[in-house]
Design a protein around this motif. Structure first.
Motif, short mmCIF file in Angstrom:
data_model
loop_
_atom_site.label_atom_id
_atom_site.label_comp_id
_atom_site.label_asym_id
_atom_site.label_seq_id
_atom_site.Cartn_x
_atom_site.Cartn_y
_atom_site.Cartn_z
N ASN A 120 0.87 -1.17 0.00
CA ASN A 120 0.00 0.00 0.00
C ASN A 120 0.90 1.22 0.00
O ASN A 120 1.70 1.40 0.92
CB ASN A 120 -0.91 0.00 1.24
CG ASN A 120 -1.98 -1.05 1.13
OD1 ASN A 120 -3.02 -0.82 0.56
ND2 ASN A 120 -1.70 -2.23 1.65
N THR A 155 -2.72 4.63 -3.22
CA THR A 155 -3.82 5.34 -2.60
C THR A 155 -3.48 6.82 -2.46
O THR A 155 -2.32 7.19 -2.29
CB THR A 155 -4.13 4.79 -1.19
OG1 THR A 155 -2.99 4.96 -0.35
CG2 THR A 155 -4.49 3.32 -1.24
N PHE A 198 -4.91 7.09 2.40
CA PHE A 198 -3.89 6.31 3.11
C PHE A 198 -3.85 6.72 4.58
O PHE A 198 -3.82 5.87 5.47
CB PHE A 198 -2.53 6.51 2.44
CG PHE A 198 -1.44 5.63 2.98
CD1 PHE A 198 -1.24 4.36 2.47
CD2 PHE A 198 -0.59 6.07 3.98
CE1 PHE A 198 -0.22 3.54 2.94
CE2 PHE A 198 0.43 5.27 4.46
CZ PHE A 198 0.61 4.00 3.94
#
Length: 132
Positions: free
Chosen positions: A8, A52, A57
């Motif tokens: 991520n 993101t 995030f």
């Protein structure tokens, strides 16, 4: 059980980051993408990244987002099939606006070089001779 790695990564501008990584040949899965995130296939079926927006995030982690252009917590390392694949990805990263922080390192049995993406995340690309 099939194992996957899903990174991520916070990005400043989702569309710009999608364009950058598309230029490197990575693809995106629209089923898991939207206005706040884009699901990127790095190695189909085993390694992906969820790009993101920084705001989204931050909502997931509940603390400030690190500024990757100022400091790094991690270097993402990807193995490549050949020296030519390393060089090709580095060339595409540079052409798409990435920064190349150092020249390639050739150790004979291993060849590597890295790039910094447009958000400051560091990526290292490495080829290792099969006999090594």
């Amino acid at each position: 059980m099939h194992k996957q790695i899903i990174l991520n990564l916070p990005v400043k501008d989702l569309d710009t980051s999608r364009a950058f990584f598309s230029a490197l040949g990575f693809t995106f899965d629209p089923r898991f993408s939207g206005e706040n995130a884009a699901f990127m296939n790095i190695v189909d079926g085993s390694i992906q990244a969820m790009l993101t927006t920084e705001a989204f995030f931050q909502s997931l982690i509940g603390k400030p987002v690190a500024k990757a252009k100022e400091a790094n917590e991690v270097v993402i390392c990807l193995s490549c099939e050949s020296r030519e694949e390393v060089d090709g990805l580095i060339a595409r990263a540079a052409a798409a606006g990435g920064r190349i922080p150092h020249p390639p390192e050739d150790h004979g049995f291993m060849y590597d070089q890295g790039f910094e993406d447009i958000d400051g995340h560091l990526w290292n690309l490495v080829w290792t001779a099969p006999e090594a």
